[in-house]
Design a protein around this motif. Sequence first.
Motif, PDB file in Angstrom:
ATOM      1  N   TYR A  74       1.289  -1.216  -0.416  1.00 45.14           N
ATOM      2  CA  TYR A  74      -0.107  -0.086  -0.166  1.00 45.14           C
ATOM      3  C   TYR A  74       0.705   1.758  -0.041  1.00 45.14           C
ATOM      4  N   LEU A  75       2.182   0.942   0.499  1.00 40.52           N
ATOM      5  CA  LEU A  75       2.829   1.941   0.937  1.00 40.52           C
ATOM      6  C   LEU A  75       4.052   2.739  -0.445  1.00 40.52           C
ATOM      7  N   LEU A  76       3.535   1.052  -0.962  1.00 39.35           N
ATOM      8  CA  LEU A  76       4.215   1.365  -2.901  1.00 39.35           C
ATOM      9  C   LEU A  76       3.483   2.623  -3.649  1.00 39.35           C
ATOM     10  N   THR A  77       2.244   1.928  -3.537  1.00 39.68           N
ATOM     11  CA  THR A  77       1.346   2.735  -4.552  1.00 39.68           C
ATOM     12  C   THR A  77       0.960   3.955  -4.417  1.00 39.68           C
ATOM     13  N   ILE A  78       1.583   4.243  -2.519  1.00 41.39           N
ATOM     14  CA  ILE A  78       0.894   5.891  -2.343  1.00 41.39           C
ATOM     15  C   ILE A  78       2.514   7.007  -2.686  1.00 41.39           C
ATOM     16  N   LYS A  79       3.510   6.369  -2.671  1.00 37.98           N
ATOM     17  CA  LYS A  79       4.848   6.685  -2.757  1.00 37.98           C
ATOM     18  C   LYS A  79       5.640   5.745  -3.651  1.00 37.98           C
ATOM     19  N   PRO A  80       5.729   5.427  -4.743  1.00 39.76           N
ATOM     20  CA  PRO A  80       6.842   4.778  -5.275  1.00 39.76           C
ATOM     21  C   PRO A  80       7.716   5.350  -5.030  1.00 39.76           C
ATOM     22  N   SER A  81       8.905   4.160  -4.518  1.00 40.41           N
ATOM     23  CA  SER A  81      10.736   4.136  -3.929  1.00 40.41           C
ATOM     24  C   SER A  81      10.612   2.743  -4.616  1.00 40.41           C
ATOM     25  N   ILE A  82      12.224   3.025  -4.772  1.00 51.55           N
ATOM     26  CA  ILE A  82      12.995   1.399  -5.133  1.00 51.55           C
ATOM     27  C   ILE A  82      13.290   0.781  -4.096  1.00 51.55           C
ATOM     28  N   LEU A  83      13.327   1.780  -2.514  1.00 52.80           N
ATOM     29  CA  LEU A  83      13.270   0.136  -1.425  1.00 52.80           C
ATOM     30  C   LEU A  83      12.432   0.067  -0.747  1.00 52.80           C
ATOM     31  N   LEU A  84      10.854   1.281  -1.176  1.00 54.38           N
ATOM     32  CA  LEU A  84       9.891   0.248  -0.617  1.00 54.38           C
ATOM     33  C   LEU A  84       9.480  -1.530  -1.895  1.00 54.38           C
ATOM     34  N   LEU A  85       9.976  -1.243  -3.064  1.00 54.83           N
ATOM     35  CA  LEU A  85      10.042  -1.730  -4.279  1.00 54.83           C
ATOM     36  C   LEU A  85      10.430  -3.395  -3.966  1.00 54.83           C
ATOM     37  N   LEU A  86      11.931  -3.017  -3.309  1.00 58.15           N
ATOM     38  CA  LEU A  86      12.823  -4.037  -3.420  1.00 58.15           C
ATOM     39  C   LEU A  86      12.320  -4.972  -1.524  1.00 58.15           C
ATOM     40  N   LEU A  87      11.371  -3.691  -0.843  1.00 55.92           N
ATOM     41  CA  LEU A  87      11.531  -4.375   0.200  1.00 55.92           C
ATOM     42  C   LEU A  87       9.729  -5.400   0.769  1.00 55.92           C
TER      43      LEU A  87
END
Length: 102
Positions: free
Chosen positions: A59-72
């Motif tokens: 959900y956080l990834l959809t709100i604020k895309p980030s490479i670190l969140l994607l990896l997590l």
Amino acid sequence: MKRLITNYQKEVEEKLKNNSFTKDDLEDYKVMISYFQHERLIHLLVTITVIFITCFFFYLLTIKPSILLLLLVIILLILLGFYLYHYYFLENNIQKLETKYL
């Protein structure tokens, strides 16, 4: 845990096959089933927790895309896959042991 369950299943099957299952074995069987059920419950709770954490970070990834969140999220999805596989193994094999008791 997998090795313990499979070895115990083989041991029980051998004793049932040879008709050498005693009352002491039955008490041990009840204790082991109880132990395996407890293990299954703990793994269910951990799996559900990992599902919630994965959904939260997705959900956080959809709100604020980030490479670190994607990896997590990818790491959590891989971890979740292993937890689901292990829980599937526990659930099926413990149910097999429970049906032998009945």
